[in-house]
Design a protein around this motif. Sequence first.
Motif, short mmCIF file in Angstrom:
data_model
loop_
_atom_site.label_atom_id
_atom_site.label_comp_id
_atom_site.label_asym_id
_atom_site.label_seq_id
_atom_site.Cartn_x
_atom_site.Cartn_y
_atom_site.Cartn_z
N VAL A 21 -9.44 4.64 8.33
CA VAL A 21 -8.21 4.87 9.09
C VAL A 21 -7.08 3.97 8.61
N LEU A 22 -7.35 2.65 8.60
CA LEU A 22 -6.28 1.73 8.21
C LEU A 22 -5.87 1.94 6.75
N LYS A 23 -6.86 2.22 5.93
CA LYS A 23 -6.57 2.40 4.51
C LYS A 23 -5.62 3.58 4.29
N VAL A 24 -5.95 4.70 4.94
CA VAL A 24 -5.11 5.89 4.77
C VAL A 24 -3.72 5.63 5.36
N ALA A 25 -3.68 4.89 6.47
CA ALA A 25 -2.41 4.75 7.18
C ALA A 25 -1.55 3.61 6.66
N THR A 26 -2.08 2.83 5.72
CA THR A 26 -1.36 1.62 5.29
C THR A 26 0.11 1.84 4.90
N PRO A 27 0.42 2.82 4.05
CA PRO A 27 1.83 2.97 3.69
C PRO A 27 2.73 3.17 4.90
N ARG A 28 2.26 3.98 5.83
CA ARG A 28 3.11 4.25 6.99
C ARG A 28 3.18 3.05 7.93
N ILE A 29 2.10 2.26 7.97
CA ILE A 29 2.16 1.05 8.79
C ILE A 29 3.17 0.08 8.18
N LEU A 30 3.15 -0.01 6.86
CA LEU A 30 4.14 -0.86 6.19
C LEU A 30 5.56 -0.40 6.52
N LEU A 83 20.79 -1.14 3.81
CA LEU A 83 20.53 -0.16 2.74
C LEU A 83 19.24 -0.50 2.02
N PHE A 84 19.03 -1.80 1.80
CA PHE A 84 17.83 -2.24 1.10
C PHE A 84 16.57 -1.84 1.87
N PHE A 85 16.56 -2.09 3.18
CA PHE A 85 15.40 -1.71 4.00
C PHE A 85 15.17 -0.20 3.91
N ASN A 86 16.29 0.53 3.92
CA ASN A 86 16.22 1.98 3.81
C ASN A 86 15.53 2.42 2.52
N ILE A 87 15.96 1.80 1.42
CA ILE A 87 15.39 2.15 0.12
C ILE A 87 13.92 1.79 0.07
N LEU A 88 13.61 0.62 0.65
CA LEU A 88 12.22 0.15 0.66
C LEU A 88 11.32 1.17 1.37
N VAL A 89 11.80 1.65 2.51
CA VAL A 89 11.03 2.64 3.27
C VAL A 89 10.79 3.89 2.42
N ARG A 90 11.83 4.31 1.73
CA ARG A 90 11.69 5.49 0.88
C ARG A 90 10.68 5.27 -0.23
N MET A 91 10.77 4.09 -0.85
CA MET A 91 9.88 3.82 -1.98
C MET A 91 8.42 3.83 -1.53
N ILE A 92 8.19 3.22 -0.37
CA ILE A 92 6.82 3.22 0.15
C ILE A 92 6.39 4.64 0.48
N GLY A 93 7.33 5.40 1.06
CA GLY A 93 7.03 6.79 1.39
C GLY A 93 6.61 7.57 0.16
N LYS A 94 7.33 7.36 -0.93
CA LYS A 94 7.02 8.08 -2.17
C LYS A 94 5.66 7.67 -2.71
N LYS A 95 5.43 6.36 -2.71
CA LYS A 95 4.13 5.85 -3.18
C LYS A 95 2.99 6.43 -2.35
N GLY A 96 3.21 6.43 -1.01
CA GLY A 96 2.18 6.90 -0.10
C GLY A 96 1.88 8.38 -0.31
N ALA A 97 2.91 9.11 -0.72
CA ALA A 97 2.73 10.55 -0.87
C ALA A 97 1.87 10.88 -2.08
N LYS A 98 1.82 9.90 -3.01
CA LYS A 98 1.09 10.17 -4.25
C LYS A 98 -0.41 10.21 -4.02
N ALA A 135 -1.60 10.30 12.37
CA ALA A 135 -1.44 11.22 11.24
C ALA A 135 -2.68 11.25 10.36
N VAL A 136 -3.61 10.32 10.58
CA VAL A 136 -4.85 10.33 9.79
C VAL A 136 -5.73 11.45 10.33
N PRO A 137 -6.11 12.41 9.49
CA PRO A 137 -6.86 13.56 9.98
C PRO A 137 -8.17 13.16 10.68
#
Lengths: 333, 264, 295
Positions: A238-247, A318-333, A214-216
Amino acid sequence: MSKKDTENLKDVVNQAIDSQQVVHVKLKDIGQKDVDIDKLTRPSKETHQEYWGRGLSYLAIGLIILLVGSIIGFVGIHGLATFFRDHVNLWQFLSSTDWDPTSGPNHVGALVMIVTSFLVTLLSALVATPFAVAVALFMTEYASKKAASFLQSIIELLVGIPSVVYGFLGLTLVVPVIRAIFGGTGFGILAGMLVLFVMVLPTITSLTVDALNAVPKHFRQASAALGATHWQTIARVVLKVATPRILTAVIFGMARAFGEALAVQMVIGNAVLMPYNLVTPSSTLTSQLTTQIGNTVMGTLANNALWSLALLLLVMSLFFNILVRMIGKKGAK
Amino acid sequence: MENLSPAFITTFEASERALTTEHLDVLYGGTIQKLFDTSLQFKKNSITALIGASGSGKSTFLRSLNRMNDTVATVNGKIMFHGLNVNQANINVYELRKSIGMVFQKPNPFPKSIYDNITYALRADGEKNQQKLATIVEESLRAAALWDEVKDKLNQSALALSGGQQQRLCIARALALRPEIILLDEPASALDPVSTSKLEDTLKQLREKYTMVMVTHNMQQAARISDYTAFFHLGHAIEYDTTTNIFTNPQGAITEAYIQGSFG
Amino acid sequence: MTEHQKDRFATGVIYFLVGIVVILLAGILGNILINGLPHLSWHFLTSESSDFQAGGGVRDQLFNSVYLLVLTTIISLPIALGAAIYLSEYARDNWITHLIRSTIEILSSLPSIVVGLFGYLLFVVQFGFGFSILSGALALTFFNLPILTSNIEESLKGVSATQREAGLALGLSNWKTIRGIVVPAALPGIITGVVLSGGRIFGEAATLIYTAGQSGSLVDYHNWNPLSPTSFLNVMRPAETLAVHIWKVNTEGIISDATAVSAATGALLVLVVIIFNLSARYFGNKLYQKLTAAK
Ligand SMILES: Nc1ncnc2c1ncn2[C@@H]1O[C@H](COP(=O)(O)OP(=O)(O)O)[C@@H](O)[C@H]1O
Ligand SMILES: [Mg+2]
């Protein structure tokens, strides 16, 4: 284009058009139908079709929601009964290592299972991540297309191998080796962790591959154009941009490990003993559930205590689910 | 801001009108207005071209006419069809779309045979008579000037046809429902010159029986085949006149600038 | 270290780790197949399993696995299709849709043992279905629904919007457009999704041990009356599957050739997964070519 070329082109087009001249047909019957204005304000076949079709799709989605609701509801009610009906102390449940629910509400401590579950999960993810990232980097940044797609299909295959097969391999390959090296039975956290390592490796790898892909491309080109070495490009861009998704990938792996039941149960030893080292038998939340739920009677404390373990599993998922979402939101910023 | 009030808007006798819009506003997402107070009348058995810069609201307007914008936009104002305002909640949009057909920018045949492409909607409508279906297929294909090219391969996939043939198939597909009006959104923009010319020929013939409204970005095309032309600018219909007048004697300064720019 | 040395070093580390993984993967696959395939005979596939002695086969387990797979697919496909149609075609982009999506994600991330226990509670105990194929198939449906739904949704979304416009502009209802045009166009992807999820179902055990049960009953393969208790088609009989069989012979360990039986069963499961993976791709591609054939 010179003027002459343009003229030539025109000729060519005109000739082409001439040679394909449409034969003019006389339109006979076909023409507009008289519009029936009444029809425009009345429901038709399509209206009913739409009504029922839409209804069906709502029904299907409603069923799924009901389903999830009832899972959470049922497990919640039974899992909480331990605390509300049998008056087990929540703190004691989370902090005591005394697990003997048949002996009464003062012996319902799940700490052993909690610690073991977390240990196997964290350890397996910790070991698997560097391997997964290396393989993913290899597939996206180093390997030829062919090699990458070959590895990809192997990894898909490994994701698809049933967990009991992994458990069986752990039982016949890993446990004996541990027994030979460390003595004892060979069952324990180390065996569980190694089996889970193999199971989460493909999961984390394939999600990491997605993250890296997904890294352009132009990020890499820009970095290379500045004279960066391949590794500099990978590490700084590459790794820097992809870090949230790798997490995210790692957390998915952890969720899989935490919820895995049979493979772990087959190699962990299933003794409710605090794991003072990695090679003595212990018990995870899932393994305790798997082995004991059949031995208890519905409605008893022993049974409810197990449902509390299931509830804990559900809450963690549920907790893992929320964690994924939170990282997703952070990464989107 | 420049004055965007209409420079000239043609009107027709009531009996000549196939479709009329009155004060049409279109808003996307409930708030972003992209079409303003558009009142246009379309004359029966004529081709009307909608021209204007990209993003000026031509498609937005066109797609409102057969209610294709229902799910994405709010359309306020009246669309009069046979004395009925068809921009109302109680209108059966399915029946409306059978009377007001549409052809799109990119040919979009179904991944089915040529025959099935044309008969699909009819069969969905309950038509089972094979003889009748076959007749309609032939007539529609003839009317779309495609019959001679495909009559021997009606059972082959429509996707094997060339872009131009696919577009004429889409016209035939629309004709099979025997609509009164056909809306075309840049129907030739994805086609080569030869196919474009064939398509234009086809449209000119269809004028005998149908009313057509066509968005085009190609001024020559508008000049070649349309009878009337409406010029759109920033969501406003600025000028609407016979094609000859629009191209030779535009009233508005913006219209003139656009047309000169496009030809220059 | 200079940048170039670092680059060389990093590359070396990556290749080293990849090497280990490749050896590991090859070892795993090789081990399963090499140890299992020799035991995987026709006799093994067609004879009954034994509870105590060596020499049993997996005939009933194999049939049960297939039967559960078929039933689960029959139950879950319509629901998943309906839900996917809702999500890709009807859902608006608002908080309700977000909530629904989260719900489906939650279901997909639930540990399968939890789904199994829920199935036990609801179907086996509450509804009184007992340990049965029916309970198992319903529990597997829960397990299967989220993945299948999102797979189908992806395939539907892959169909170009111009196809939907084409249908709508012809006066077709949304539903008719979806059923007659969008779904057929998405069929290759849908089939791939169904086959892949089939592989998952085939190997699933945790969901089944407390729903379909861990033992088989006497099965008569000539009795075609699904209502008869001994019929192989009876859905109210307990049914151990291949995956559950592996788990059971290894945790109870009564039969002396448990390792050989498990190895062979494991190889069988892996072979089936390979076949499912390959055929998912093959059929998907074939169908896609057929639908878009330029002929
Ligand atoms: N579905 C939509 N949602 C939001 N804005 C849209 C949508 N469709 C078109 N628009 C906007 O409306 C304006 C007019 O677009 P359009 O009618 O397509 O112009 P034209 O066809 O004249 O090129 C543009 O600014 C475009 O971005
Ligand atoms: Mg447009």
